[in-house]
Enzyme design. Structure first.
Site, short mmCIF file in Angstrom:
data_model
loop_
_atom_site.label_atom_id
_atom_site.label_comp_id
_atom_site.label_asym_id
_atom_site.label_seq_id
_atom_site.Cartn_x
_atom_site.Cartn_y
_atom_site.Cartn_z
N GLY A 167 0.78 -1.24 0.00
CA GLY A 167 0.00 0.00 0.00
C GLY A 167 0.81 1.28 0.00
O GLY A 167 0.29 2.34 0.34
N ASP A 196 -3.08 7.33 -7.03
CA ASP A 196 -1.67 7.10 -6.69
C ASP A 196 -0.74 7.68 -7.75
O ASP A 196 0.26 8.32 -7.43
CB ASP A 196 -1.39 5.59 -6.57
O1 PMV Z 1 -3.71 -0.37 -1.02
P1 PMV Z 1 -3.59 1.02 -1.46
O2 PMV Z 1 -2.67 1.85 -0.69
O3 PMV Z 1 -3.40 1.16 -2.93
O4 PMV Z 1 -4.96 1.77 -1.08
C1 PMV Z 1 -6.14 1.63 -1.73
C2 PMV Z 1 -7.09 2.69 -1.23
C3 PMV Z 1 -8.53 2.29 -1.36
O5 PMV Z 1 -9.30 3.38 -0.91
C4 PMV Z 1 -8.83 1.11 -0.46
C5 PMV Z 1 -8.91 1.92 -2.78
C6 PMV Z 1 -8.97 3.09 -3.77
O6 PMV Z 1 -8.92 2.82 -5.00
O7 PMV Z 1 -9.10 4.25 -3.37
#
Ligand code: PMV
Length: 317
Positions: free
Chosen positions: A106, A152
């Site tokens: 994550g 991201d």
């Molecule tokens: O696992 P990560 O850090 O990529 O987090 C995903 C975040 C969520 O809210 C669970 C999913 C999303 O697409 O926003």
């Protein structure tokens, strides 16, 4: 000629999961980076090397990306394919990926790799703008995760502290905090898509409770944005603990994660899951007064390191 680009990982400070249902999230890029170095090679292949191994694909096979055995390599071959097509050239390329970001927990390593590779491969022809890089990186990520929000990749490309929601997209948070976080890794590898599905089931079974939790999360996030602007660490820390409690209620914490948060809060301002949960990492908010004690304690039970907010995003060397 070598073309080098690097991009940062990310942490989610507030709002993971609830963001999918319209609540605002707060995230930032970190000072842990992935660097991609590309150069032309004589063979007619795309070669990708990283600490995990080496993968080669003949240029003529790039049209059949469905055949790529290791799914996680598909985005990089996709970037190479698009770049060669757009530049009307059939030249082999070697891409070396070096990472400071632990994978699969994550911290945004996949997106940072896509951003760095998109910038580095294209840099062999001409440098793309940040807008062009983020577009290509998101397309590449969607070859393996179609519903990817792009959050991201965007924070990795542009850097800094931002809020994000489905309606308004990204808004930079106007503050230049020098916040420090300890990232503590539960070493339980999670699969974001599975955890997201699990939360959807929880919501379907508990609609009223889930709506109430979304409202509580909205309050937490709004207060957090104010506290970030005021650099109020105590307030931020207590909001992180509240946010963690909501994540526990929707079932995405684990015993190990709860233990890490429990230990971290003894000395840090606050702590919570970062990202999807079901394992992965926690973040603990610290400053000079409590970094050492928090690190010493968490190191007894987990791998951890300190990170700060990165304000530069994608960088060409
Ligand atoms: O696992 P990560 O850090 O990529 O987090 C995903 C975040 C969520 O809210 C669970 C999913 C999303 O697409 O926003």
């Amino acid at each position: 000629m070598k073309s080098i680009a690097s991009a940062p990982g990310k942490i989610i400070l507030f709002g993971e999961h609830f963001v999918i249902y319209g609540v605002k999230a707060v995230l930032c890029s970190t000072d842990k980076r992935i660097t991609a170095t590309s150069q032309f090679v004589d063979e007619k292949i795309i070669r990708i090397r990283s600490s995990f191994g080496e993968w080669n694909m003949n240029i003529d096979s790039l049209n059949n990306l469905e055949n790529v055995q290791q799914k996680f390599m598909k985005p990089f071959f996709y970037i190479a394919k698009k770049t060669l097509m757009e530049n009307s050239i059939k030249q082999g390329i070697e891409i070396v990926i070096e990472s400071e970001i632990p994978p699969g927990v994550g911290l945004g390593s996949s997106s940072a790799a896509c951003v760095a590779v998109a910038a580095s491969v294209n840099g062999l022809f001409h440098k793309l703008s940040k807008d062009e890089v983020v577009k290509l990186a998101i397309q590449a990520e969607r070859t393996i995760f179609e519903q990817n929000s792009g959050a991201d990749a965007s924070v990795s490309t542009f850097g800094g502290l931002v809020s994000y929601d489905l309606k308004e997209g990204f808004q930079p948070i106007p503050s230049r905090n020098d916040l420090s976080f300890i990232i503590s890794n539960s070493a339980q590898v999670h699969n974001t898509q599975d955890v997201v599905k699990q939360v959807r089931k929880f919501k379907e079974k508990n609609e009223d409770l889930f709506n109430k939790l979304c409202n509580e999360e909205t309050d937490i996030v709004n207060n957090a944005i104010t506290s970030l602007k005021e650099n109020n660490l105590n307030k931020l820390g207590s909001l992180m603990l509240k946010n963690h409690e909501l994540l526990r209620q929707i079932g995405v914490s684990t015993e190990k994660i709860d233990l890490l948060v429990h230990e971290a809060r003894k000395t840090a301002h606050g702590a919570k899951i970062t990202g999807a949960g079901g394992g992965g990492c926690i973040i603990a908010l610290v400053d000079n007064s409590n970094t050492k004690d928090t690190l010493d304690n968490l190191r007894k039970i987990s791998d951890c390191f300190i990170t700060k907010i990165d304000y530069s995003g994608l960088q060409y060397a």
